[in-house]
Design a protein around this motif. Structure first.
Motif, PDB file in Angstrom:
ATOM      1  N   ALA A  57       0.832  -1.209   0.000  1.00  0.00           N
ATOM      2  CA  ALA A  57       0.000   0.000   0.000  1.00  0.00           C
ATOM      3  C   ALA A  57       0.866   1.258   0.000  1.00  0.00           C
ATOM      4  O   ALA A  57       0.601   2.213  -0.749  1.00  0.00           O
ATOM      5  CB  ALA A  57      -0.933  -0.007   1.206  1.00  0.00           C
ATOM      6  N   PHE A  58       1.908   1.274   0.820  1.00  0.00           N
ATOM      7  CA  PHE A  58       2.782   2.443   0.865  1.00  0.00           C
ATOM      8  C   PHE A  58       3.538   2.625  -0.449  1.00  0.00           C
ATOM      9  O   PHE A  58       3.756   3.760  -0.896  1.00  0.00           O
ATOM     10  CB  PHE A  58       3.771   2.313   2.020  1.00  0.00           C
ATOM     11  CG  PHE A  58       3.129   2.401   3.383  1.00  0.00           C
ATOM     12  CD1 PHE A  58       2.226   3.404   3.674  1.00  0.00           C
ATOM     13  CD2 PHE A  58       3.425   1.483   4.374  1.00  0.00           C
ATOM     14  CE1 PHE A  58       1.626   3.494   4.921  1.00  0.00           C
ATOM     15  CE2 PHE A  58       2.840   1.557   5.625  1.00  0.00           C
ATOM     16  CZ  PHE A  58       1.934   2.560   5.899  1.00  0.00           C
ATOM     17  N   ALA A  59       3.940   1.527  -1.066  1.00  0.00           N
ATOM     18  CA  ALA A  59       4.641   1.620  -2.346  1.00  0.00           C
ATOM     19  C   ALA A  59       3.732   2.203  -3.427  1.00  0.00           C
ATOM     20  O   ALA A  59       4.159   3.039  -4.242  1.00  0.00           O
ATOM     21  CB  ALA A  59       5.149   0.241  -2.765  1.00  0.00           C
ATOM     22  N   ILE A  60       2.453   1.788  -3.420  1.00  0.00           N
ATOM     23  CA  ILE A  60       1.505   2.347  -4.381  1.00  0.00           C
ATOM     24  C   ILE A  60       1.314   3.834  -4.133  1.00  0.00           C
ATOM     25  O   ILE A  60       1.240   4.646  -5.073  1.00  0.00           O
ATOM     26  CB  ILE A  60       0.161   1.596  -4.300  1.00  0.00           C
ATOM     27  CG1 ILE A  60       0.339   0.143  -4.784  1.00  0.00           C
ATOM     28  CG2 ILE A  60      -0.912   2.304  -5.120  1.00  0.00           C
ATOM     29  CD1 ILE A  60      -0.886  -0.717  -4.580  1.00  0.00           C
ATOM     30  N   SER A  61       1.241   4.221  -2.851  1.00  0.00           N
ATOM     31  CA  SER A  61       1.102   5.636  -2.512  1.00  0.00           C
ATOM     32  C   SER A  61       2.301   6.436  -3.005  1.00  0.00           C
ATOM     33  O   SER A  61       2.159   7.554  -3.532  1.00  0.00           O
ATOM     34  CB  SER A  61       0.950   5.790  -0.996  1.00  0.00           C
ATOM     35  OG  SER A  61       0.857   7.147  -0.632  1.00  0.00           O
ATOM     36  N   TRP A  62       3.487   5.877  -2.841  1.00  0.00           N
ATOM     37  CA  TRP A  62       4.713   6.519  -3.320  1.00  0.00           C
ATOM     38  C   TRP A  62       4.634   6.733  -4.830  1.00  0.00           C
ATOM     39  O   TRP A  62       4.923   7.826  -5.345  1.00  0.00           O
ATOM     40  CB  TRP A  62       5.892   5.636  -2.942  1.00  0.00           C
ATOM     41  CG  TRP A  62       7.248   6.222  -3.174  1.00  0.00           C
ATOM     42  CD1 TRP A  62       7.552   7.450  -3.703  1.00  0.00           C
ATOM     43  CD2 TRP A  62       8.507   5.607  -2.881  1.00  0.00           C
ATOM     44  NE1 TRP A  62       8.910   7.629  -3.755  1.00  0.00           N
ATOM     45  CE2 TRP A  62       9.512   6.513  -3.260  1.00  0.00           C
ATOM     46  CE3 TRP A  62       8.869   4.373  -2.340  1.00  0.00           C
ATOM     47  CZ2 TRP A  62      10.868   6.220  -3.110  1.00  0.00           C
ATOM     48  CZ3 TRP A  62      10.213   4.089  -2.188  1.00  0.00           C
ATOM     49  CH2 TRP A  62      11.197   5.000  -2.572  1.00  0.00           C
ATOM     50  N   LEU A  63       4.228   5.707  -5.563  1.00  0.00           N
ATOM     51  CA  LEU A  63       4.113   5.813  -7.019  1.00  0.00           C
ATOM     52  C   LEU A  63       3.013   6.786  -7.425  1.00  0.00           C
ATOM     53  O   LEU A  63       3.122   7.491  -8.438  1.00  0.00           O
ATOM     54  CB  LEU A  63       3.838   4.433  -7.616  1.00  0.00           C
ATOM     55  CG  LEU A  63       4.974   3.411  -7.516  1.00  0.00           C
ATOM     56  CD1 LEU A  63       4.512   2.054  -8.021  1.00  0.00           C
ATOM     57  CD2 LEU A  63       6.204   3.890  -8.302  1.00  0.00           C
ATOM     58  N   GLN A  64       1.937   6.839  -6.618  1.00  0.00           N
ATOM     59  CA  GLN A  64       0.837   7.738  -6.949  1.00  0.00           C
ATOM     60  C   GLN A  64       1.288   9.202  -6.904  1.00  0.00           C
ATOM     61  O   GLN A  64       0.808  10.041  -7.678  1.00  0.00           O
ATOM     62  CB  GLN A  64      -0.317   7.495  -5.977  1.00  0.00           C
ATOM     63  CG  GLN A  64      -1.643   8.132  -6.378  1.00  0.00           C
ATOM     64  CD  GLN A  64      -1.835   9.521  -5.783  1.00  0.00           C
ATOM     65  OE1 GLN A  64      -1.364   9.822  -4.697  1.00  0.00           O
ATOM     66  NE2 GLN A  64      -2.545  10.361  -6.511  1.00  0.00           N
ATOM     67  N   LYS A  65       2.215   9.522  -6.016  1.00  0.00           N
ATOM     68  CA  LYS A  65       2.745  10.891  -5.917  1.00  0.00           C
ATOM     69  C   LYS A  65       3.949  11.125  -6.833  1.00  0.00           C
ATOM     70  O   LYS A  65       4.420  12.263  -6.947  1.00  0.00           O
ATOM     71  CB  LYS A  65       3.159  11.186  -4.469  1.00  0.00           C
ATOM     72  CG  LYS A  65       2.046  11.033  -3.442  1.00  0.00           C
ATOM     73  CD  LYS A  65       0.899  11.971  -3.705  1.00  0.00           C
ATOM     74  CE  LYS A  65      -0.201  11.806  -2.662  1.00  0.00           C
ATOM     75  NZ  LYS A  65      -1.446  12.502  -3.033  1.00  0.00           N
ATOM     76  N   TYR A  66       4.438  10.077  -7.465  1.00  0.00           N
ATOM     77  CA  TYR A  66       5.674  10.187  -8.249  1.00  0.00           C
ATOM     78  C   TYR A  66       5.617  11.271  -9.330  1.00  0.00           C
ATOM     79  O   TYR A  66       6.600  11.989  -9.526  1.00  0.00           O
ATOM     80  CB  TYR A  66       6.012   8.829  -8.877  1.00  0.00           C
ATOM     81  CG  TYR A  66       7.365   8.793  -9.536  1.00  0.00           C
ATOM     82  CD1 TYR A  66       8.519   8.551  -8.801  1.00  0.00           C
ATOM     83  CD2 TYR A  66       7.488   9.020 -10.904  1.00  0.00           C
ATOM     84  CE1 TYR A  66       9.764   8.534  -9.403  1.00  0.00           C
ATOM     85  CE2 TYR A  66       8.727   9.008 -11.527  1.00  0.00           C
ATOM     86  CZ  TYR A  66       9.859   8.762 -10.765  1.00  0.00           C
ATOM     87  OH  TYR A  66      11.092   8.761 -11.368  1.00  0.00           O
ATOM     88  N   PRO A  67       4.495  11.444 -10.059  1.00  0.00           N
ATOM     89  CA  PRO A  67       4.479  12.479 -11.097  1.00  0.00           C
ATOM     90  C   PRO A  67       4.751  13.881 -10.579  1.00  0.00           C
ATOM     91  O   PRO A  67       5.153  14.759 -11.358  1.00  0.00           O
ATOM     92  CB  PRO A  67       3.056  12.365 -11.683  1.00  0.00           C
ATOM     93  CG  PRO A  67       2.650  10.963 -11.407  1.00  0.00           C
ATOM     94  CD  PRO A  67       3.262  10.632 -10.079  1.00  0.00           C
ATOM     95  N   CYS A  68       4.529  14.121  -9.285  1.00  0.00           N
ATOM     96  CA  CYS A  68       4.763  15.449  -8.721  1.00  0.00           C
ATOM     97  C   CYS A  68       6.141  15.584  -8.083  1.00  0.00           C
ATOM     98  O   CYS A  68       6.490  16.666  -7.595  1.00  0.00           O
ATOM     99  CB  CYS A  68       3.691  15.770  -7.676  1.00  0.00           C
ATOM    100  SG  CYS A  68       2.075  16.165  -8.382  1.00  0.00           S
ATOM    101  N   ALA A  69       6.905  14.497  -8.025  1.00  0.00           N
ATOM    102  CA  ALA A  69       8.182  14.527  -7.311  1.00  0.00           C
ATOM    103  C   ALA A  69       9.195  15.436  -7.985  1.00  0.00           C
ATOM    104  O   ALA A  69      10.050  16.035  -7.323  1.00  0.00           O
ATOM    105  CB  ALA A  69       8.751  13.111  -7.206  1.00  0.00           C
ATOM    106  N   ALA A  70       9.116  15.572  -9.308  1.00  0.00           N
ATOM    107  CA  ALA A  70      10.111  16.370 -10.027  1.00  0.00           C
ATOM    108  C   ALA A  70       9.890  17.861  -9.860  1.00  0.00           C
ATOM    109  O   ALA A  70      10.794  18.656 -10.133  1.00  0.00           O
ATOM    110  CB  ALA A  70      10.092  16.002 -11.512  1.00  0.00           C
TER     111      ALA A  70
END
Length: 505
Positions: A57-70
């Motif tokens: 679940a946490f890994a999916i959450s991390w990926l869900q925010k990934y587009p905004c990380a840059a």
């Protein structure tokens, strides 16, 4: 003769929860009478299964925010992709991208321990970015995500330990002996509600709240294990990270006053206060204006998106609700009245059945009717959010473990999760509507409906918890069995002669 404690049974969710029993039909059905519990396959223990679920679940959450990380968000993609995170936004807003040290170089809007958290990781990201010649913002986000995932995993493990033991230690003497008749079953699978909560998928790395949750949960564990000083240490750390944990002290003292055992509660409270002071004193002494920024901001903030006050203003058009001072006064009054009501509930509920009058030998068989600490803590935090003027989307993480401890039943829990997910989607639709100039987003009525759904879901859960405090046999955690009523004295053993009749007056 002392009453012996029965061997603790394990409460299988498919036997104790109607929704879990129904869902189990898709994977083989409920646990059978002849099943081995725990199973003999030792690797996939309940704890490992729940930790693995949480990590996914946490890994999916991390990926869900990934587009905004840059960073460099264009065309409002932080809203269109629902990937906004305060962590990335504050990299520049708090001047961490310039190597600023929180409080010393720039005031931050968070309590000291969270400020240190972001400051330490900010310094690491800033230096790595300088050495590698790259933007430190994505590094900062990913470092925070990794540490927050570790915090969330720790919170799941601690919740598992609390529910595996599932005992109470606020009794002593004859009360403790009498309570053993009503032994609580072990409930290790309750922690799955935290590990598999759908809202984790989209809120785990929005802010630093998982850090505070990971510090708050050991307070309940060590209080349950009758170690008040260690419990107070973690409580102080949690308050230094996010102030919501301060709300636990009221229920702690009310239950201690009811049980006439103030010393452990005062030890925990004093330790928490000392811990908080040690963490805050250096910052308050060296940079007082920066330290006060958190308190000033909370008093000055207007009505925020999605709160009950925002919904009320949207429905009624009540212009006075734009006045922050006016709302402050009403909010504080309603919250104070709620706390008084919760305190009365904690002190008086079940007293007619309680063991307060036990002295000397066991005169009554006392069922487990005193309200549980987690129940009262949930009610206080929920009241704080229901009547507060700020209810950020990540505040759901405060309630998650409290709900698991207060009312581990999947039905209403999933209704609440659906409400939170609806609000999450509506929030970004609303942000797009007020930010973009091309008519995108959702209409106001839709946002008000989602916010109302969330408010009503939390309020309904509070009503269920209050009902279970007033009727403890409805509480899944206690699992009270049918037994002698408190007014019925224990019957003499068969081997003993009946007592002589009392002479008539």
């Amino acid at each position: 003769m002392p009453l012996s404690r029965p061997t603790a049974e394990i409460a299988a969710p498919t036997r104790t929860d109607a929704l879990a029993r129904f869902a189990s039909g898709f994977i083989g059905g409920p646990l059978g009478d002849h099943a081995t519990d725990p199973p003999q396959r030792r690797f996939w223990t309940p704890l490992r299964i729940m930790l693995f679920t949480g990590l996914v679940a946490f890994a999916i959450s991390w990926l869900q925010k990934y587009p905004c990380a840059a960073g460099g968000w264009l065309d409002w993609n932080q809203y269109t992709q629902a990937c906004y995170t305060d962590i990335r936004a504050l990299w520049g807003a708090e001047k961490l991208d310039l190597g600023a040290v929180p409080y010393r170089d720039h005031p931050v809007e968070y309590p000291v321990l969270t400020g240190w958290f972001m400051g330490i990781l900010g310094q690491i990201a800033f230096r790595i970015g300088n050495i590698a010649g790259v933007d430190g913002g994505p590094i900062f986000y990913h470092l925070n995500a990794i540490v927050l995932i570790a915090c969330g995993t720790a919170a799941i493990a601690v919740t598992y330990l609390i529910r595996r033991d599932n005992r109470r230690t606020d009794l002593h003497g004859t009360e403790a002996e009498a309570s053993q008749v009503f032994s609580r079953p072990s409930r290790p699978w309750d922690a799955m509600m935290l590990a598999a909560a759908p809202i984790i998928l989209v809120t785990a790395t929005v802010n630093w709240d998982l850090f505070a949750v990971a510090l708050a949960m050991p307070f309940f564990l060590y209080w349950q294990r009758d170690r008040p000083v260690v419990a107070g240490l973690f409580l102080g750390l949690a308050v230094a990270a996010k102030f919501y944990a301060l709300l636990f002290i009221g229920p702690l003292l009310i239950l201690a006053l009811r049980r006439r055992r103030l010393t452990p509660a005062l030890q925990a409270t004093a330790t928490a206060a000392l811990t908080w002071a040690v963490i805050n004193a250096p910052v308050a002494a060296l940079w007082p204006e920066s330290w006060l920024r958190f308190f000033e901001l909370n008093s000055e903030r207007p009505v925020d998106w999605g709160t009950g006050w925002y919904v009320l203003r949207g429905i009624t058009g009540w212009e006075q609700l734009w006045d922050a001072e006016y709302v402050n006064d009403r909010y504080l009054l309603l919250f104070a009245l709620s706390c008084i009501g919760i305190a009365a509930l904690g002190y008086f509920a079940g007293r007619s059945r309680g063991a307060e009058s036990l002295t000397g030998a066991v005169k009554k068989v006392w069922p487990d009717t005193v309200p549980r600490l987690a129940q009262l803590c949930f009610l206080v935090v929920a009241a704080f959010l229901l009547f507060g003027k700020v209810w950020s989307q990540q505040y759901v993480l405060w309630l998650l473990p409290l709900v698991v401890l207060a009312r581990p039943q999947w039905g209403m829990f999933l209704v609440w999760q659906v409400a939170e997910l609806c609000y999450f989607a509506a929030f970004y639709g609303k942000m797009l509507q007020v930010s973009a100039e091309d008519g995108r987003g959702i209409p106001e009525w839709m946002f008000l409906a989602a916010a109302s759904f969330r408010w009503l879901a939390v309020a309904t859960m509070c009503a269920f918890v209050v009902r279970e405090i007033l009727s403890p046999r409805l509480d899944a955690v206690r699992s009270l069995r049918t037994g002698p009523t408190p007014a019925t004295p224990p019957q003499p053993d068969r081997e003993e002669p009946d007592p002589a009749p009392v002479a008539a007056p």
